[in-house]
Every structure is written in C-alpha cells, then in structure tokens.
Write a protein that holds these residues in place. Structure first.
Motif, PDB file in Angstrom:
ATOM      1  N   LYS A  24       0.876  -1.406   0.081  1.00 18.97           N
ATOM      2  CA  LYS A  24      -0.024   0.084   0.158  1.00 18.97           C
ATOM      3  C   LYS A  24       0.941   1.136   0.129  1.00 18.97           C
ATOM      4  O   LYS A  24       2.122   1.205   0.244  1.00 18.97           O
ATOM      5  CB  LYS A  24      -0.901  -0.151   1.294  1.00 18.97           C
ATOM      6  N   PRO A  25       0.408   2.222  -0.321  1.00 22.95           N
ATOM      7  CA  PRO A  25       1.267   3.667  -0.576  1.00 22.95           C
ATOM      8  C   PRO A  25       1.839   3.998   0.795  1.00 22.95           C
ATOM      9  O   PRO A  25       2.813   4.476   1.017  1.00 22.95           O
ATOM     10  CB  PRO A  25       0.168   4.826  -0.959  1.00 22.95           C
ATOM     11  N   GLU A  26       0.919   3.557   1.709  1.00 16.42           N
ATOM     12  CA  GLU A  26       1.361   4.014   3.434  1.00 16.42           C
ATOM     13  C   GLU A  26       2.574   3.036   3.734  1.00 16.42           C
ATOM     14  O   GLU A  26       3.075   3.272   4.777  1.00 16.42           O
ATOM     15  CB  GLU A  26       0.184   3.705   4.410  1.00 16.42           C
ATOM     16  N   ASP A  27       2.839   1.978   2.953  1.00 18.96           N
ATOM     17  CA  ASP A  27       4.060   1.386   3.309  1.00 18.96           C
ATOM     18  C   ASP A  27       5.360   2.066   2.863  1.00 18.96           C
ATOM     19  O   ASP A  27       6.424   1.384   3.148  1.00 18.96           O
ATOM     20  CB  ASP A  27       3.927  -0.166   2.575  1.00 18.96           C
ATOM     21  N   THR A  28       5.226   3.121   2.139  1.00 19.94           N
ATOM     22  CA  THR A  28       6.479   3.803   1.542  1.00 19.94           C
ATOM     23  C   THR A  28       7.226   4.190   2.936  1.00 19.94           C
ATOM     24  O   THR A  28       6.768   4.919   3.781  1.00 19.94           O
ATOM     25  CB  THR A  28       6.153   4.856   0.663  1.00 19.94           C
ATOM     26  N   ALA A  29       8.795   4.050   2.759  1.00 20.09           N
ATOM     27  CA  ALA A  29       9.426   4.170   3.890  1.00 20.09           C
ATOM     28  C   ALA A  29      10.689   3.578   3.584  1.00 20.09           C
ATOM     29  O   ALA A  29      11.137   3.101   2.475  1.00 20.09           O
ATOM     30  CB  ALA A  29       8.856   3.629   5.376  1.00 20.09           C
ATOM     31  N   VAL A  30      11.946   4.022   4.421  1.00 24.71           N
ATOM     32  CA  VAL A  30      13.065   3.296   4.248  1.00 24.71           C
ATOM     33  C   VAL A  30      13.017   2.266   5.425  1.00 24.71           C
ATOM     34  O   VAL A  30      12.425   2.469   6.559  1.00 24.71           O
ATOM     35  CB  VAL A  30      14.198   4.404   4.913  1.00 24.71           C
ATOM     36  N   TYR A  31      13.530   1.179   5.035  1.00 24.10           N
ATOM     37  CA  TYR A  31      13.304  -0.189   5.816  1.00 24.10           C
ATOM     38  C   TYR A  31      14.670  -0.506   6.184  1.00 24.10           C
ATOM     39  O   TYR A  31      15.664  -0.713   5.193  1.00 24.10           O
ATOM     40  CB  TYR A  31      12.713  -1.285   5.005  1.00 24.10           C
ATOM     41  N   TYR A  32      14.876  -0.518   7.495  1.00 24.27           N
ATOM     42  CA  TYR A  32      16.169  -1.011   8.261  1.00 24.27           C
ATOM     43  C   TYR A  32      16.088  -2.414   8.606  1.00 24.27           C
ATOM     44  O   TYR A  32      15.070  -2.767   9.420  1.00 24.27           O
ATOM     45  CB  TYR A  32      16.428   0.190   9.331  1.00 24.27           C
TER      46      TYR A  32
END
Length: 121
Positions: free
Chosen positions: A86-94
């Motif tokens: 989903k668009p709300e999953d957009t992020a930098v993943y660490y």
C-alpha cells in the motif's frame, strides 16, 4: 564489528510485492533476534516484523497478513516478503540484528543502512 547488507527495495505499484533481504557478516558468534523496521518521512522508526533464532515471529498490526518474515540461520540472513503493498508502506526499511560477537559477551544491536521502498498509488 558486524555489517548488515540490505537489498531488494525499490518502486512498486500498489498491490504489488517486494522481497527484502539482509545478510549479516563480520564478527558473529550467534544472532538472537533479527527484524525489520521502517521510517517514513516525518515519522518515527517503527517495528515492522521480528523473528527469533527459534523462528517465533511478531508483526506490526498494519502488516499482519501481508508481510512475512523469515530467516536462514546458516546464512545469517533475514528476509521480508511484502505483498499487497500500500502507499502507506512507503518508507526506508532498516534491518536489525541482535548479535553476540564473542562467546560469553552480551548481545548488541546492529543496524543496516536502510533500503527505500516506494509504493505508488
């Protein structure tokens, strides 16, 4: 020291899938928990999913049923299979790993540099 190398991020349309990988290397005696966190612009870093050495898992409510975390202990690698993005999953993943570097030492947490995941609507 311990290095965590992440891969698999990118741009995907909503409803699509991505698989993130994180390989740990360096001074490793054992790895306890491994996990994935994410940080979106203007927001705090949050736990996405975690997995113990014995493969017990924990997920953020927002990703349950869509994301699956797994690990390969022989390769010191953790994976995050992300589906129905989903668009709300957009992020930098660490990537995060709790590592015992020398037998008898206390475990320490190490972080990867992050990989960008962008989900377009």
């Amino acid at each position: 020291q311990v290095q965590l190398a992440e891969s698999g991020g990118g741009l995907v349309q909503a409803g699509g899938s991505l698989r993130l990988s994180c390989a740990a290397s360096g001074s490793i005696f054992s790895i306890n928990a491994m996990g994935w966190y994410r940080q979106a612009p203007g927001k705090q870093r949050e736990l996405v999913a975690a997995i113990t050495y014995g493969e017990s898992t924990d997920y953020a409510d927002s990703v349950k049923g869509r994301f699956t975390i797994s690990r390969d202990n022989a390769k010191n690698t953790v994976y995050l299979q992300m589906s129905n993005l989903k668009p709300e999953d957009t992020a930098v993943y660490y990537c995060n790993a709790v590592v015992v570097t020398v037998r008898g030492f206390l475990p320490r947490a190490f972080w990867g540099q992050g990989t960008q995941v962008t989900v377009s609507s």
